[in-house]
Write an enzyme that holds these catalytic residues in place. Structure first.
Site, PDB file in Angstrom:
ATOM      1  N   ASP A   2      34.139  38.375  16.020  1.00 44.34           N
ATOM      2  CA  ASP A   2      33.807  39.781  15.822  1.00 44.34           C
ATOM      3  C   ASP A   2      33.180  39.986  14.443  1.00 44.34           C
ATOM      4  O   ASP A   2      33.367  39.164  13.537  1.00 44.34           O
ATOM      5  CB  ASP A   2      35.075  40.649  15.910  1.00 44.34           C
ATOM      6  CG  ASP A   2      35.715  40.558  17.283  1.00 44.34           C
ATOM      7  OD1 ASP A   2      34.998  40.237  18.251  1.00 44.34           O
ATOM      8  OD2 ASP A   2      36.940  40.787  17.368  1.00 44.34           O
TER       9      ASP A   2
HETATM   10  N1  URA Z   1      39.829  37.318  18.996  1.00 42.29           N
HETATM   11  C1  URA Z   1      39.429  38.510  18.522  1.00 42.29           C
HETATM   12  O1  URA Z   1      40.000  39.534  18.826  1.00 42.29           O
HETATM   13  N2  URA Z   1      38.371  38.540  17.691  1.00 42.29           N
HETATM   14  C2  URA Z   1      37.696  37.422  17.280  1.00 42.29           C
HETATM   15  O2  URA Z   1      36.743  37.509  16.510  1.00 42.29           O
HETATM   16  C3  URA Z   1      38.137  36.195  17.786  1.00 42.29           C
HETATM   17  C4  URA Z   1      39.211  36.163  18.641  1.00 42.29           C
END
Ligand code: URA
Length: 236
Positions: free
Chosen positions: A103
């Site tokens: 993310d």
């Molecule tokens: N899980 C999440 O919620 N975000 C990420 O970036 C990676 C795994």
């Protein structure tokens, strides 16, 4: 093989860029500045370096990046900075893509490659490649939350997550290791337990760790890391 072919085959420098780098004396062969782009090199034994980084002969490029906050895991985006913006220009235009997504606000290890088959295999849940994250949750999480998340939770969209592992650091934080990578998975797992992830950093991908790569820095994978990632010995 010609020096310019060495770089162009690996999609690191085009032939004209190779000539430019030679003029700037940023390419060395066995420690000596390269004199011409048509010089013959032994791609398996000569030590070729670009801007001080040794470049191993390989048909594919494998890069490790320590992603800072604020970059999206995509090759291009209309409004956001992408992880490719953290690489030098000569590496960005040759088909590299992030292997899986973090993310925008998640930090840590991102693998960039142009080897689609190995990337696909590394991400396939069938291969059980472990991705380990350091997390902090807004509220304390109990052993009941830990057990529920570890066993797998049916999320709002009906998907039941695969079992995972949590190693507790303290009441709010710990390491979580997943073998799959569903959209916002860790955030949704904690969300399902009425908690909220406030810090998330990927610290390893399979056998490959962040090591001492600083935030925002990148480097080429070592031979051992390439073998770990591709599952093939001597991909060079
Ligand atoms: N899980 C999440 O919620 N975000 C990420 O970036 C990676 C795994």
């Amino acid at each position: 093989m010609r020096l310019d072919k060495f770089f162009s085959e690996m999609k690191i420098l085009s032939r004209s860029e190779c000539r430019d780098e030679i003029k700037k004396k940023t390419i060395t062969v066995n420690g000596e500045p390269a004199k011409s782009s048509d010089m013959k090199i032994d791609e398996t034994n000569d030590v070729v370096a670009l801007k001080g980084q040794v470049v191993k002969y390989s048909p594919y490029v494998y890069i490790l990046l320590n992603k800072p906050e604020g970059y999206v895991s995509a090759t291009e985006d209309k409004s956001e900075k992408t992880v490719l913006d953290l690489l030098p220009e000569n590496l960005t235009k040759f088909g590299l893509f992030p292997c899986g997504r973090l993310d925008k606000d998640t930090l840590g290890l991102v693998i960039l490659t142009n080897d689609g088959v190995s990337a696909h295999n590394a991400l396939s849940p069938k291969r059980h490649v472990e991705k380990k994250y350091l997390f902090t949750a807004a509220d304390e999480y109990g052993d009941d939350d830990k057990t529920a998340i570890e066993s797998g939770i049916t999320l709002a969209d009906g998907y039941t997550t695969k079992p995972c592992k949590i190693e507790r650091i303290d009441a709010h934080s710990g390491y979580i290791t997943l073998t799959e990578g569903k959209y916002h998975e860790i955030k949704r797992l904690f969300g399902a337990r009425k908690n909220k992830i406030v810090y998330l950093e990927r610290i390893s991908f399979g056998k490959i760790g962040l090591g001492n790569l600083e935030r925002g820095e990148w480097r080429f994978m070592t031979d051992e890391e390439k073998t770990a990632f591709t599952g093939k010995n001597g991909t060079n």
